[in-house]
Design a protein around this motif. Structure first.
Motif, PDB file in Angstrom:
ATOM      1  N   LEU A 167       0.474  -1.215   0.103  1.00 35.09           N
ATOM      2  CA  LEU A 167      -0.132   0.315   0.092  1.00 35.09           C
ATOM      3  C   LEU A 167       0.987   0.834   0.162  1.00 35.09           C
ATOM      4  O   LEU A 167       2.028   1.159   0.367  1.00 35.09           O
ATOM      5  N   PRO A 168      -0.041   2.470   0.212  1.00 33.82           N
ATOM      6  CA  PRO A 168       1.051   3.591  -0.122  1.00 33.82           C
ATOM      7  C   PRO A 168       1.820   3.857   1.191  1.00 33.82           C
ATOM      8  O   PRO A 168       1.444   3.315   2.318  1.00 33.82           O
ATOM      9  N   ASN A 169       3.004   4.005   1.053  1.00 34.02           N
ATOM     10  CA  ASN A 169       3.908   4.634   2.240  1.00 34.02           C
ATOM     11  C   ASN A 169       3.237   5.466   3.540  1.00 34.02           C
ATOM     12  O   ASN A 169       2.912   5.142   4.529  1.00 34.02           O
ATOM     13  N   TRP A 170       2.538   6.282   3.375  1.00 35.41           N
ATOM     14  CA  TRP A 170       1.743   7.448   3.779  1.00 35.41           C
ATOM     15  C   TRP A 170       0.681   6.822   4.277  1.00 35.41           C
ATOM     16  O   TRP A 170      -0.067   7.607   5.302  1.00 35.41           O
ATOM     17  N   SER A 171       0.113   5.904   3.377  1.00 36.10           N
ATOM     18  CA  SER A 171      -1.705   5.178   4.357  1.00 36.10           C
ATOM     19  C   SER A 171      -1.394   4.860   5.877  1.00 36.10           C
ATOM     20  O   SER A 171      -2.781   5.077   5.799  1.00 36.10           O
ATOM     21  N   GLY A 172      -0.565   4.217   5.840  1.00 39.89           N
ATOM     22  CA  GLY A 172      -1.029   3.663   7.607  1.00 39.89           C
ATOM     23  C   GLY A 172      -1.776   4.234   8.530  1.00 39.89           C
ATOM     24  O   GLY A 172      -2.585   3.916   9.510  1.00 39.89           O
ATOM     25  N   PRO A 173      -1.198   5.753   8.996  1.00 36.09           N
ATOM     26  CA  PRO A 173      -1.478   6.075  10.247  1.00 36.09           C
ATOM     27  C   PRO A 173      -2.770   7.385   9.216  1.00 36.09           C
ATOM     28  O   PRO A 173      -3.541   7.041  10.610  1.00 36.09           O
ATOM     29  N   LEU A 174      -3.029   7.093   8.122  1.00 39.07           N
ATOM     30  CA  LEU A 174      -4.271   7.852   8.083  1.00 39.07           C
ATOM     31  C   LEU A 174      -5.588   7.286   8.220  1.00 39.07           C
ATOM     32  O   LEU A 174      -6.503   7.492   8.401  1.00 39.07           O
ATOM     33  N   ASP A 175      -5.076   5.931   7.196  1.00 31.60           N
ATOM     34  CA  ASP A 175      -5.896   4.456   7.672  1.00 31.60           C
ATOM     35  C   ASP A 175      -6.618   4.553   9.289  1.00 31.60           C
ATOM     36  O   ASP A 175      -7.776   4.866   9.496  1.00 31.60           O
ATOM     37  N   LYS A 176      -5.760   4.512   9.950  1.00 30.25           N
ATOM     38  CA  LYS A 176      -6.096   3.951  12.036  1.00 30.25           C
ATOM     39  C   LYS A 176      -6.132   5.489  12.288  1.00 30.25           C
ATOM     40  O   LYS A 176      -7.781   5.173  12.986  1.00 30.25           O
ATOM     41  N   TRP A 177      -6.652   6.651  11.779  1.00 28.30           N
ATOM     42  CA  TRP A 177      -6.823   7.983  11.525  1.00 28.30           C
ATOM     43  C   TRP A 177      -8.771   7.618  11.666  1.00 28.30           C
ATOM     44  O   TRP A 177      -9.029   8.187  12.629  1.00 28.30           O
ATOM     45  N   VAL A 178      -8.232   7.621  10.094  1.00 25.67           N
ATOM     46  CA  VAL A 178     -10.443   7.702   9.436  1.00 25.67           C
ATOM     47  C   VAL A 178     -10.848   6.903  10.372  1.00 25.67           C
ATOM     48  O   VAL A 178     -12.061   6.385  10.931  1.00 25.67           O
ATOM     49  N   ARG A 179     -10.393   5.672  10.886  1.00 26.27           N
ATOM     50  CA  ARG A 179     -11.285   4.124  11.829  1.00 26.27           C
ATOM     51  C   ARG A 179     -11.426   4.660  12.877  1.00 26.27           C
ATOM     52  O   ARG A 179     -12.413   3.924  13.895  1.00 26.27           O
ATOM     53  N   SER A 180     -10.580   5.866  13.679  1.00 23.54           N
ATOM     54  CA  SER A 180     -10.754   5.659  15.546  1.00 23.54           C
ATOM     55  C   SER A 180     -12.048   6.562  15.226  1.00 23.54           C
ATOM     56  O   SER A 180     -13.084   7.186  14.267  1.00 23.54           O
ATOM     57  N   ARG A 181     -12.634   6.943  16.152  1.00 27.08           N
ATOM     58  CA  ARG A 181     -12.935   7.880  16.847  1.00 27.08           C
ATOM     59  C   ARG A 181     -12.889   9.371  16.936  1.00 27.08           C
ATOM     60  O   ARG A 181     -13.776  10.456  17.685  1.00 27.08           O
ATOM     61  N   SER A 182     -12.007   9.740  16.875  1.00 32.41           N
ATOM     62  CA  SER A 182     -10.918  11.096  16.474  1.00 32.41           C
ATOM     63  C   SER A 182     -11.773  11.231  16.514  1.00 32.41           C
ATOM     64  O   SER A 182     -11.685  11.392  14.746  1.00 32.41           O
ATOM     65  N   PRO A 183     -11.471  12.913  15.869  1.00 34.19           N
ATOM     66  CA  PRO A 183     -12.583  13.855  15.451  1.00 34.19           C
ATOM     67  C   PRO A 183     -11.421  14.266  13.539  1.00 34.19           C
ATOM     68  O   PRO A 183     -10.037  13.981  14.543  1.00 34.19           O
ATOM     69  N   LEU A 184     -12.467  14.266  12.517  1.00 33.28           N
ATOM     70  CA  LEU A 184     -11.283  14.896  11.714  1.00 33.28           C
ATOM     71  C   LEU A 184     -11.321  16.199  11.421  1.00 33.28           C
ATOM     72  O   LEU A 184     -12.340  16.940  11.456  1.00 33.28           O
ATOM     73  N   LEU A 185      -9.828  16.482  10.954  1.00 30.29           N
ATOM     74  CA  LEU A 185      -9.827  17.981  11.020  1.00 30.29           C
ATOM     75  C   LEU A 185      -9.288  18.412   9.852  1.00 30.29           C
ATOM     76  O   LEU A 185      -7.805  17.370   9.360  1.00 30.29           O
ATOM     77  N   ALA A 186      -9.058  19.098   8.880  1.00 24.34           N
ATOM     78  CA  ALA A 186      -8.208  18.955   7.985  1.00 24.34           C
ATOM     79  C   ALA A 186      -8.169  20.751   7.204  1.00 24.34           C
ATOM     80  O   ALA A 186      -8.806  21.853   8.238  1.00 24.34           O
ATOM     81  N   PRO A 187      -6.038  21.255   7.220  1.00 22.94           N
ATOM     82  CA  PRO A 187      -6.339  23.117   7.056  1.00 22.94           C
ATOM     83  C   PRO A 187      -7.048  22.760   5.591  1.00 22.94           C
ATOM     84  O   PRO A 187      -7.103  21.972   4.815  1.00 22.94           O
ATOM     85  N   THR A 188      -5.979  24.062   5.158  1.00 23.74           N
ATOM     86  CA  THR A 188      -6.814  24.502   4.338  1.00 23.74           C
ATOM     87  C   THR A 188      -5.829  23.961   3.287  1.00 23.74           C
ATOM     88  O   THR A 188      -4.803  23.970   3.339  1.00 23.74           O
TER      89      THR A 188
END
Length: 304
Positions: A167-188
């Motif tokens: 898989l993409p090298n960058w995908s692991g932490p992002l995958d874990k985050w979006v599956r958690s209950r943590s709020p989703l935040l994004a910059p401009t």
């Protein structure tokens, strides 16, 4: 054509081998670790010009799909390590390819080199060691190849996709985050995106054309908020994406840079200056836009 593919077990490398064979070309797969589908186990960092010359003999062209990742945060100074991973192997490989009579080559690079050309006032190669290594990779590689071996440099943005278990090298932490209950935040800001399959198709076309061009590869531009929202939806965990204030982004990255400095480490992308990039729309011109929705779902499948 008969093509030597270095980094053939990686996400994009596997797709390149597949597309070459689909188009009835021959692919010799080279990777650092011996495994099924790998013809030669070679560490690109330590391989000499003579090592490459033996492997390249009889091939029409080469692809370099390996290299040092911008996520690496080793002890400083960091540039020698990026030079060792991104520049030196390409120079040795293309020198060997030239002397062996190869007639075409492709190097997988970064879209940061595109923005370095487009915005010289951003001083990207001066500021960020990783970007400097990618700029030098293209320059030194073409110099080593000489005028009779055209080298196409594919300038890659965020690449989605899957190849076997890669898989993409960058995908692991992002995958874990979006599956958690943590709020989703994004910059401009936002980024160009593409798929591993599209990169492979572009690479093989560049080989067939014996292209020596800089080729930005893009299928869809999207804001960070849109990207995170679509990834969360793909995993089966959709929820609103809240705006992350610009000041918070800048402060967090400065603190990250300070932490690295205190630990004697250095990032290839300097955190204190990274906000200047992240908060931009790093979009690429698209002749034929194409949704990557299916590949997003392949990269981030629904939870069982």
């Amino acid at each position: 054509m008969r093509i030597l593919v270095v980094g053939a077990s990686g996400l994009v490398g596997q797709h390149i081998v597949e597309v070459l064979r689909e188009r009835e070309h021959s692919a010799t797969a080279v990777a650092r670790t011996a495994r099924a589908g790998v013809d030669h186990a070679v560490d690109a960092v330590t391989a000499t010009e003579a090592d490459w010359r033996d492997l390249v003999a009889g091939h029409d062209g080469v692809v370099f799909a390996a290299g040092a990742d911008d996520r690496d945060i080793p002890r400083k100074p960091v540039y020698p390590l990026f030079h060792q991973g991104n520049v030196r192997p390409v120079v040795r490989l293309l020198t060997a390819a030239r002397t062996a009579g190869a007639t075409r080559a492709v190097v997988l690079g970064s879209y940061y080199t595109h923005f370095n050309r487009l915005h010289p006032d951003w001083d990207l190669a001066v500021t960020h060691p990783y970007i400097r290594s990618r700029v030098e990779q293209a320059r030194a590689g073409r110099e080593a190849a000489g005028p009779n071996l055209p080298v196409a440099v594919l300038e890659l943005p965020f690449v989605f996709g899957r190849a076997a278990n890669r898989l993409p090298n960058w995908s692991g932490p992002l995958d874990k985050w979006v599956r958690s209950r943590s709020p989703l935040l994004a910059p401009t800001g936002g980024s160009a995106t593409t798929t591993a399959r599209r990169v492979a198709e572009t690479a093989v076309q560049a080989l067939e054309d014996a292209s020596g061009a800089d080729i930005p590869v893009v299928e869809e531009n999207m804001t960070w908020a849109t990207m995170i929202s679509r990834i969360a939806t793909a995993t089966g965990h959709p929820r609103p994406v809240r705006k992350l204030p610009t000041g918070v982004v800048r402060t967090a990255l400065k603190i990250t840079g300070l932490a690295h400095s205190l630990q004697g480490k250095q990032s290839g992308l300097v955190p204190s200056k990274l906000a200047d990039l992240m908060l931009q729309n790093l979009f690429l011109d698209i002749e034929t836009p194409r949704s990557i929705e299916t590949t997003i779902h392949e990269t981030f499948p629904p939870s069982p």
